[in-house]
Design a protein around this motif. Structure first.
Motif, PDB file in Angstrom:
ATOM      1  N   CYS A  70     -54.353 -16.661 -35.003  1.00 31.94           N
ATOM      2  CA  CYS A  70     -53.587 -16.404 -36.226  1.00 31.94           C
ATOM      3  C   CYS A  70     -52.976 -17.691 -36.746  1.00 31.94           C
ATOM      4  O   CYS A  70     -52.968 -17.963 -37.956  1.00 31.94           O
ATOM      5  N   ARG A  71     -52.457 -18.498 -35.846  1.00 27.58           N
ATOM      6  CA  ARG A  71     -51.852 -19.770 -36.254  1.00 27.58           C
ATOM      7  C   ARG A  71     -52.895 -20.702 -36.857  1.00 27.58           C
ATOM      8  O   ARG A  71     -52.627 -21.395 -37.850  1.00 27.58           O
ATOM      9  N   VAL A  72     -54.078 -20.738 -36.270  1.00 27.91           N
ATOM     10  CA  VAL A  72     -55.150 -21.585 -36.801  1.00 27.91           C
ATOM     11  C   VAL A  72     -55.525 -21.151 -38.216  1.00 27.91           C
ATOM     12  O   VAL A  72     -55.740 -21.982 -39.108  1.00 27.91           O
ATOM     13  N   PHE A  73     -55.574 -19.843 -38.444  1.00 28.46           N
ATOM     14  CA  PHE A  73     -56.001 -19.315 -39.738  1.00 28.46           C
ATOM     15  C   PHE A  73     -54.836 -19.081 -40.697  1.00 28.46           C
ATOM     16  O   PHE A  73     -55.029 -18.556 -41.789  1.00 28.46           O
ATOM     17  N   GLY A  74     -53.634 -19.455 -40.308  1.00 24.11           N
ATOM     18  CA  GLY A  74     -52.492 -19.309 -41.198  1.00 24.11           C
ATOM     19  C   GLY A  74     -52.055 -17.873 -41.416  1.00 24.11           C
ATOM     20  O   GLY A  74     -51.522 -17.535 -42.480  1.00 24.11           O
ATOM     21  N   VAL A  75     -52.250 -17.016 -40.435  1.00 29.74           N
ATOM     22  CA  VAL A  75     -51.879 -15.612 -40.548  1.00 29.74           C
ATOM     23  C   VAL A  75     -50.484 -15.397 -39.974  1.00 29.74           C
ATOM     24  O   VAL A  75     -50.201 -15.800 -38.840  1.00 29.74           O
ATOM     25  N   SER A  76     -49.603 -14.777 -40.738  1.00 27.98           N
ATOM     26  CA  SER A  76     -48.257 -14.481 -40.267  1.00 27.98           C
ATOM     27  C   SER A  76     -48.314 -13.448 -39.148  1.00 27.98           C
ATOM     28  O   SER A  76     -48.896 -12.378 -39.310  1.00 27.98           O
ATOM     29  N   CYS A  77     -47.708 -13.774 -38.006  1.00 30.45           N
ATOM     30  CA  CYS A  77     -47.750 -12.851 -36.878  1.00 30.45           C
ATOM     31  C   CYS A  77     -46.533 -13.044 -35.990  1.00 30.45           C
ATOM     32  O   CYS A  77     -45.843 -14.065 -36.064  1.00 30.45           O
ATOM     33  N   LEU A  78     -46.255 -12.054 -35.170  1.00 27.59           N
ATOM     34  CA  LEU A  78     -45.277 -12.164 -34.110  1.00 27.59           C
ATOM     35  C   LEU A  78     -45.706 -11.238 -32.989  1.00 27.59           C
ATOM     36  O   LEU A  78     -46.551 -10.365 -33.178  1.00 27.59           O
ATOM     37  N   MET A  79     -45.118 -11.445 -31.801  1.00 22.09           N
ATOM     38  CA  MET A  79     -45.501 -10.662 -30.635  1.00 22.09           C
ATOM     39  C   MET A  79     -44.313  -9.878 -30.096  1.00 22.09           C
ATOM     40  O   MET A  79     -43.177 -10.338 -30.157  1.00 22.09           O
ATOM     41  N   THR A  80     -44.580  -8.695 -29.559  1.00 20.22           N
ATOM     42  CA  THR A  80     -43.516  -7.903 -28.963  1.00 20.22           C
ATOM     43  C   THR A  80     -43.114  -8.457 -27.604  1.00 20.22           C
ATOM     44  O   THR A  80     -42.019  -8.191 -27.124  1.00 20.22           O
ATOM     45  N   ARG A  81     -43.993  -9.191 -26.971  1.00 24.45           N
ATOM     46  CA  ARG A  81     -43.672  -9.951 -25.761  1.00 24.45           C
ATOM     47  C   ARG A  81     -44.671 -11.094 -25.655  1.00 24.45           C
ATOM     48  O   ARG A  81     -45.813 -10.976 -26.090  1.00 24.45           O
ATOM     49  N   SER A  82     -44.228 -12.205 -25.058  1.00 28.57           N
ATOM     50  CA  SER A  82     -45.118 -13.356 -24.911  1.00 28.57           C
ATOM     51  C   SER A  82     -45.190 -13.846 -23.473  1.00 28.57           C
ATOM     52  O   SER A  82     -45.808 -14.869 -23.194  1.00 28.57           O
ATOM     53  N   THR A  83     -44.539 -13.116 -22.556  1.00 28.70           N
ATOM     54  CA  THR A  83     -44.599 -13.440 -21.138  1.00 28.70           C
ATOM     55  C   THR A  83     -44.755 -12.152 -20.340  1.00 28.70           C
ATOM     56  O   THR A  83     -44.587 -11.049 -20.881  1.00 28.70           O
ATOM     57  N   GLN A  84     -45.071 -12.293 -19.072  1.00 30.21           N
ATOM     58  CA  GLN A  84     -45.177 -11.133 -18.191  1.00 30.21           C
ATOM     59  C   GLN A  84     -43.796 -10.572 -17.840  1.00 30.21           C
ATOM     60  O   GLN A  84     -43.647  -9.374 -17.602  1.00 30.21           O
ATOM     61  N   GLU A  85     -42.780 -11.442 -17.800  1.00 31.72           N
ATOM     62  CA  GLU A  85     -41.434 -11.001 -17.460  1.00 31.72           C
ATOM     63  C   GLU A  85     -40.740 -10.436 -18.692  1.00 31.72           C
ATOM     64  O   GLU A  85     -40.963 -10.892 -19.809  1.00 31.72           O
ATOM     65  N   LEU A  86     -39.874  -9.451 -18.464  1.00 29.40           N
ATOM     66  CA  LEU A  86     -39.087  -8.871 -19.546  1.00 29.40           C
ATOM     67  C   LEU A  86     -37.604  -8.957 -19.190  1.00 29.40           C
ATOM     68  O   LEU A  86     -37.231  -8.751 -18.030  1.00 29.40           O
ATOM     69  N   PRO A  87     -36.738  -9.240 -20.174  1.00 31.14           N
ATOM     70  CA  PRO A  87     -35.304  -9.434 -19.899  1.00 31.14           C
ATOM     71  C   PRO A  87     -34.535  -8.115 -19.833  1.00 31.14           C
ATOM     72  O   PRO A  87     -33.697  -7.817 -20.688  1.00 31.14           O
ATOM     73  N   TYR A  88     -34.825  -7.315 -18.833  1.00 27.83           N
ATOM     74  CA  TYR A  88     -34.149  -6.024 -18.716  1.00 27.83           C
ATOM     75  C   TYR A  88     -32.635  -6.208 -18.599  1.00 27.83           C
ATOM     76  O   TYR A  88     -32.157  -7.057 -17.840  1.00 27.83           O
ATOM     77  N   PRO A  89     -31.847  -5.403 -19.312  1.00 26.79           N
ATOM     78  CA  PRO A  89     -30.389  -5.475 -19.151  1.00 26.79           C
ATOM     79  C   PRO A  89     -29.957  -4.879 -17.812  1.00 26.79           C
ATOM     80  O   PRO A  89     -30.676  -4.040 -17.241  1.00 26.79           O
ATOM     81  N   PRO A  90     -28.815  -5.281 -17.295  1.00 29.10           N
ATOM     82  CA  PRO A  90     -28.376  -4.835 -15.966  1.00 29.10           C
ATOM     83  C   PRO A  90     -28.244  -3.319 -15.839  1.00 29.10           C
ATOM     84  O   PRO A  90     -28.438  -2.769 -14.755  1.00 29.10           O
ATOM     85  N   GLU A  91     -27.904  -2.642 -16.930  1.00 28.28           N
ATOM     86  CA  GLU A  91     -27.682  -1.194 -16.852  1.00 28.28           C
ATOM     87  C   GLU A  91     -28.965  -0.386 -16.673  1.00 28.28           C
ATOM     88  O   GLU A  91     -28.916   0.808 -16.368  1.00 28.28           O
ATOM     89  N   THR A  92     -30.118  -1.015 -16.868  1.00 29.26           N
ATOM     90  CA  THR A  92     -31.381  -0.294 -16.672  1.00 29.26           C
ATOM     91  C   THR A  92     -31.792  -0.447 -15.217  1.00 29.26           C
ATOM     92  O   THR A  92     -32.558  -1.344 -14.860  1.00 29.26           O
ATOM     93  N   GLU A  93     -31.315   0.440 -14.380  1.00 25.14           N
ATOM     94  CA  GLU A  93     -31.527   0.294 -12.943  1.00 25.14           C
ATOM     95  C   GLU A  93     -32.862   0.858 -12.470  1.00 25.14           C
ATOM     96  O   GLU A  93     -33.516   0.278 -11.606  1.00 25.14           O
ATOM     97  N   SER A  94     -33.301   1.978 -13.024  1.00 18.16           N
ATOM     98  CA  SER A  94     -34.549   2.593 -12.587  1.00 18.16           C
ATOM     99  C   SER A  94     -35.728   2.028 -13.370  1.00 18.16           C
ATOM    100  O   SER A  94     -35.564   1.464 -14.465  1.00 18.16           O
ATOM    101  N   ILE A  95     -36.919   2.189 -12.805  1.00 23.07           N
ATOM    102  CA  ILE A  95     -38.126   1.738 -13.495  1.00 23.07           C
ATOM    103  C   ILE A  95     -38.303   2.493 -14.807  1.00 23.07           C
ATOM    104  O   ILE A  95     -38.668   1.919 -15.838  1.00 23.07           O
ATOM    105  N   ARG A  96     -38.026   3.791 -14.782  1.00 21.06           N
ATOM    106  CA  ARG A  96     -38.131   4.588 -16.003  1.00 21.06           C
ATOM    107  C   ARG A  96     -37.183   4.056 -17.087  1.00 21.06           C
ATOM    108  O   ARG A  96     -37.568   3.912 -18.256  1.00 21.06           O
ATOM    109  N   ALA A  97     -35.949   3.755 -16.704  1.00 17.47           N
ATOM    110  CA  ALA A  97     -34.975   3.247 -17.676  1.00 17.47           C
ATOM    111  C   ALA A  97     -35.433   1.910 -18.258  1.00 17.47           C
ATOM    112  O   ALA A  97     -35.262   1.640 -19.449  1.00 17.47           O
TER     113      ALA A  97
END
Length: 231
Positions: A70-97
């Protein structure tokens, strides 16, 4: 490599140029943004191949290649995540949460965009190792089916010509597809349960081919005039 990719994407677009679903005159004033969603991530690995490769890692690899194209072709884009890790907040204790929090964050990111087109990247899995090929699901919002049909036809033509699958509407059980009020497509790029296809999907050159086809499909759906790059 860049020259070859440029030629490949351009060839796919031109070979199907008459089938663009959104003519330039019908575009909204705000240039569209392609929201690329690598399915799963964090503690949610999704499906797993026989050798232990997670779906989430393959989804991300394809999505990053799509972003770079997209960057090569000049297409506007964004990603919902760009790494394998996610910044879960402390209050989300269970996997489901943690999963619920992650999905909600992605839905909110999508809702904040002025003129988005949503593309979620996934891999399929089935108890029987024989099924193979791509499958495209589309949302209920206007334009979703058009985008889905374009992507499905291109994937079959350029990647899986022997597949007999057809694009279908996504189930309401798929949270992000249900939440999307914009054109939305979910692409199951292949079956991780099929050893031969899983090996292809884990290879960088094959991932780049998938990404190039998806970009070309988006370009057919949304004419390129007005696109601008977004980091």
């Amino acid at each position: 490599m860049i020259a070859l990719l440029f030629a490949a994407v351009t060839a796919i677009i031109l070979s199907n140029s008459a089938r663009r679903a959104v003519p330039a005159a019908a575009m909204e004033p705000c240039a569209p943004t392609l929201v690329i969603d690598p399915g799963h991530g964090g503690l949610d690995g999704g499906a797993v191949t026989a050798d232990g490769t997670t779906e989430s890692s393959i989804n991300l690899a394809i999505a990053l290649r799509l972003r770079d194209l997209c960057r090569v072709f000049g297409v506007s884009c964004l990603m919902t995540r760009s790494t394998q890790e996610l910044p879960y907040p402390p209050e989300t204790e269970s996997i489901r949460a943690k999963k619920v929090w992650d999905q909600q964050q992605r839905a909110e990111l999508l809702a904040r965009q002025q003129n988005p087109v949503f593309l979620s990247i996934h891999q399929n899995f089935y108890p029987d190792p024989r099924p193979s090929g791509t499958q495209v699901l589309y949302g209920a919002a206007e334009g979703s089916q058009d985008f889905g049909v374009i992507a499905h036809d291109n994937l079959l033509r350029w990647l899986c010509p022997d597949s007999r699958r057809v694009p279908v509407q996504a189930s309401d059980s798929i949270f992000l597809m249900k939440q999307a009020s914009c054109p939305a497509v979910l692409v199951e790029c292949g079956f991780l349960s099929n050893p031969a296809e899983a090996q292809k999907l884990a290879a960088g050159d094959y991932q780049t081919r998938v990404a190039a086809i998806l970009l070309a499909s988006y370009r057919q759906f949304i004419p390129p005039s007005g696109d601008s790059q977004k980091q």
